[in-house]
Scaffold this active site. Structure first.
Site, PDB file in Angstrom:
ATOM      1  N   CYS A  86      27.297  -5.574 -57.702  1.00 55.49           N
ATOM      2  CA  CYS A  86      26.189  -6.423 -57.209  1.00 55.49           C
ATOM      3  C   CYS A  86      25.550  -7.242 -58.325  1.00 55.49           C
ATOM      4  O   CYS A  86      24.933  -8.279 -58.079  1.00 55.49           O
ATOM      5  CB  CYS A  86      25.120  -5.554 -56.562  1.00 55.49           C
ATOM      6  N   HIS A 113      19.513 -10.527 -55.375  1.00 54.52           N
ATOM      7  CA  HIS A 113      20.766 -10.077 -54.767  1.00 54.52           C
ATOM      8  C   HIS A 113      20.432  -9.554 -53.372  1.00 54.52           C
ATOM      9  O   HIS A 113      19.457  -8.809 -53.197  1.00 54.52           O
ATOM     10  CB  HIS A 113      21.394  -8.980 -55.626  1.00 54.52           C
ATOM     11  N   ASN A 138      25.435  -8.018 -46.998  1.00 54.24           N
ATOM     12  CA  ASN A 138      25.456  -7.889 -48.458  1.00 54.24           C
ATOM     13  C   ASN A 138      26.854  -8.296 -48.944  1.00 54.24           C
ATOM     14  O   ASN A 138      27.834  -7.622 -48.641  1.00 54.24           O
ATOM     15  CB  ASN A 138      25.142  -6.428 -48.807  1.00 54.24           C
TER      16      ASN A 138
HETATM   17  O1  UT7 Z   1      24.108  -3.842 -52.978  1.00 52.60           O
HETATM   18  C1  UT7 Z   1      23.382  -2.832 -53.619  1.00 52.60           C
HETATM   19  C2  UT7 Z   1      23.727  -1.505 -53.176  1.00 52.60           C
HETATM   20  N1  UT7 Z   1      23.328  -1.068 -51.882  1.00 52.60           N
HETATM   21  C3  UT7 Z   1      22.032  -0.984 -51.499  1.00 52.60           C
HETATM   22  O2  UT7 Z   1      21.142  -1.525 -52.069  1.00 52.60           O
HETATM   23  C4  UT7 Z   1      21.747  -0.112 -50.311  1.00 52.60           C
HETATM   24  C5  UT7 Z   1      20.532   0.748 -50.537  1.00 52.60           C
HETATM   25  N2  UT7 Z   1      20.303   1.685 -49.454  1.00 52.60           N
HETATM   26  C6  UT7 Z   1      20.030   1.310 -48.183  1.00 52.60           C
HETATM   27  O3  UT7 Z   1      19.986   0.125 -47.913  1.00 52.60           O
HETATM   28  C7  UT7 Z   1      19.740   2.363 -47.158  1.00 52.60           C
HETATM   29  O4  UT7 Z   1      19.757   3.629 -47.771  1.00 52.60           O
HETATM   30  C8  UT7 Z   1      20.738   2.367 -45.950  1.00 52.60           C
HETATM   31  C9  UT7 Z   1      20.508   1.147 -45.088  1.00 52.60           C
HETATM   32  C10 UT7 Z   1      22.162   2.388 -46.439  1.00 52.60           C
HETATM   33  C11 UT7 Z   1      20.551   3.601 -45.087  1.00 52.60           C
HETATM   34  O5  UT7 Z   1      19.214   3.646 -44.628  1.00 52.60           O
HETATM   35  P1  UT7 Z   1      18.346   4.966 -44.803  1.00 52.60           P
HETATM   36  O6  UT7 Z   1      17.066   4.706 -44.171  1.00 52.60           O
HETATM   37  O7  UT7 Z   1      18.337   5.351 -46.257  1.00 52.60           O
HETATM   38  O8  UT7 Z   1      19.147   6.007 -43.952  1.00 52.60           O
HETATM   39  P2  UT7 Z   1      19.770   7.417 -44.399  1.00 52.60           P
HETATM   40  O9  UT7 Z   1      21.002   7.228 -45.196  1.00 52.60           O
HETATM   41  O10 UT7 Z   1      18.687   8.272 -44.947  1.00 52.60           O
HETATM   42  O11 UT7 Z   1      20.181   7.991 -42.993  1.00 52.60           O
HETATM   43  C12 UT7 Z   1      19.209   8.252 -41.969  1.00 52.60           C
HETATM   44  C13 UT7 Z   1      19.939   8.577 -40.690  1.00 52.60           C
HETATM   45  C14 UT7 Z   1      21.046   9.613 -40.870  1.00 52.60           C
HETATM   46  O12 UT7 Z   1      21.108  10.419 -39.702  1.00 52.60           O
HETATM   47  P3  UT7 Z   1      20.417  11.888 -39.668  1.00 52.60           P
HETATM   48  O13 UT7 Z   1      21.088  12.647 -40.777  1.00 52.60           O
HETATM   49  O14 UT7 Z   1      18.957  11.639 -39.937  1.00 52.60           O
HETATM   50  O15 UT7 Z   1      20.724  12.355 -38.300  1.00 52.60           O
HETATM   51  C15 UT7 Z   1      22.287   8.783 -40.943  1.00 52.60           C
HETATM   52  O16 UT7 Z   1      23.458   9.486 -40.551  1.00 52.60           O
HETATM   53  O17 UT7 Z   1      20.585   7.404 -40.194  1.00 52.60           O
HETATM   54  C16 UT7 Z   1      21.964   7.681 -39.969  1.00 52.60           C
HETATM   55  N3  UT7 Z   1      22.722   6.462 -40.180  1.00 52.60           N
HETATM   56  C17 UT7 Z   1      22.964   5.580 -39.193  1.00 52.60           C
HETATM   57  N4  UT7 Z   1      22.617   5.563 -37.914  1.00 52.60           N
HETATM   58  C18 UT7 Z   1      23.005   4.509 -37.175  1.00 52.60           C
HETATM   59  C19 UT7 Z   1      23.283   6.008 -41.348  1.00 52.60           C
HETATM   60  N5  UT7 Z   1      23.882   4.830 -41.110  1.00 52.60           N
HETATM   61  C20 UT7 Z   1      23.691   4.532 -39.806  1.00 52.60           C
HETATM   62  C21 UT7 Z   1      24.080   3.467 -38.983  1.00 52.60           C
HETATM   63  N6  UT7 Z   1      23.705   3.494 -37.684  1.00 52.60           N
HETATM   64  N7  UT7 Z   1      24.780   2.408 -39.458  1.00 52.60           N
END
Ligand code: UT7
Length: 351
Positions: free
Chosen positions: A116, A278, A308
């Site tokens: 990134c 970014h 992204n």
């Molecule tokens: O380019 C630079 C690098 N990348 C980034 O900057 C990304 C940084 N991180 C993020 O943007 C966020 O962490 C995400 C968008 C990837 C994820 O959001 P989050 O609020 O941190 O969610 P989480 O990983 O804590 O997951 C929360 C819940 C989980 O379910 P349970 O365990 O609470 O039942 C996940 O399994 O959301 C679930 N989940 C989804 N649900 C529906 C994870 N991905 C998805 C999805 N759709 N696509």
């Protein structure tokens, strides 16, 4: 001493639009979840067999070269930033050179692997070469073909919904006009977080970094086994991300590295005309905007349309901002990035 200025800028995104609803047909996700957590509404996917990382890079480059008022044959150095190269080797820089019909072998082509932050790293490298007088017209490209390598099952949903394909390019040129162009660049890395956002296998790690379970001894009869059955079964041949950890670090490092560039040049956040971060996640950009106390019109976001696009996201956003009249001569533009590595960086440009 020379300064480097942006002579031309271009971007290319593939035609195929993939909406959140399209993804929800393949995995357990929803438009509401994706928009709430990331701000993304849709992204573009390249057409396999017809497009590649380097071909998208070439499309963006042609526009940048034309806008710089030069010919492809005037380019004296290529820097290509990508984490999704056409081939394991050679790099995409030489493929881009061929695609652009540059037959001059006096030029160099450098591939960089800074994810990134790749574009900011590339900009910094180009700036140093121009300042020393070594090159006059550097083509800097960021391009990604993410859709080729994502896990579209529910297992990979936290990553697959974020990424999109596309390319952006700049022509950096030497100028003797004081106080214009690239004013400063700042680069950082912390390898302790290497596996927190990574595409580990296939790779030549041989199980070395504590990931022995992925490794099987190369089979001399059938050739080296970069991809093993275990890797395939456990979904290790896809990118993996500790999303929350990346998020927490990103919202700290973005403001830090922006402030570093401002301090170095004697500016304040209020002097910034446009911040082009970014495009990692709209929530990250909004966080950074609040911490930096910037009004919404001073932070450019287009992740809603393209997702992204990693090394391509800054040049795509910068070009779109420029095309819509948000970047004018004399403006102070700040670029900032954070991502896999971890790596992070910033640049200040007097347009
Ligand atoms: O380019 C630079 C690098 N990348 C980034 O900057 C990304 C940084 N991180 C993020 O943007 C966020 O962490 C995400 C968008 C990837 C994820 O959001 P989050 O609020 O941190 O969610 P989480 O990983 O804590 O997951 C929360 C819940 C989980 O379910 P349970 O365990 O609470 O039942 C996940 O399994 O959301 C679930 N989940 C989804 N649900 C529906 C994870 N991905 C998805 C999805 N759709 N696509």
């Amino acid at each position: 001493m020379f300064q480097s200025r942006i002579g031309g800028i271009g971007f290319y995104v593939p035609e195929r639009v993939v909406t959140n609803e399209d993804l929800a047909r393949h995995m357990d996700t929803s438009d509401q979840w994706i928009q709430e957590r990331t701000g993304i509404k849709e992204r573009r996917y390249a057409e396999g067999g017809k497009e590649s990382t380097s071909s998208m890079g070439a499309n963006a480059s042609k526009i940048a070269i034309e806008r710089a008022g030069i010919e492809a044959s005037d380019i004296d150095f290529i820097i290509f930033a990508t984490l999704s190269p056409d081939y394991y080797f050679p790099g995409s820089g030489v493929l881009l050179q061929r695609e652009l019909g540059i037959t001059n072998t006096e030029i160099g082509a450098l591939d960089i692997r800074n994810q990134c932050t790749g574009f900011v790293y590339g900009l910094s490298i180009a700036d140093q070469y121009i300042k020393t007088g070594m090159y006059k017209n550097i083509l800097l490209v960021g391009a990604e073909f993410h859709s080729m390598g994502l896990d579209y099952s529910t297992r990979g949903r936290n990553i697959s919904v974020i990424f999109g394909d596309g390319a952006g390019a700049l022509v950096l040129q030497a100028t003797e006009e004081e106080g214009s162009g690239i004013l400063t660049t700042h680069l950082h890395s912390n390898g302790n977080f290497a596996e927190e956002l990574a595409f580990i296998s296939p790779g030549a790690h041989g199980g070395y970094h504590g990931n022995e379970e992925m490794y099987e001894f190369p089979d001399v009869e059938f050739g080296g086994m970069f991809i093993t059955e275990t890797m395939l079964k456990e979904g290790l041949t896809f990118p993996n991300m500790n999303g929350q950890l990346v998020f927490k670090n990103a919202v700290r490092k973005f403001p830090e590295v922006i402030m570093e560039a401002l301090k170095k040049t004697g500016y304040d956040p209020t002097d910034i005309d446009l911040l082009v971060p970014h495009q990692a996640n709209l929530r990250i950009s909004e966080f950074v905007q609040r911490i930096m106390k910037l009004p919404s019109e001073k932070v450019f976001n287009n992740i809603q349309k393209y997702g992204n696009t990693t090394a391509a996201s800054i040049p795509i956003a910068l070009c779109e901002a420029w095309e819509s009249g948000l970047v004018k001569k004399g403006d102070l533009i700040c670029l900032a990035a954070f991502g896999s590595g971890f790596t992070w960086g910033s640049a200040l440009i007097r347009w």
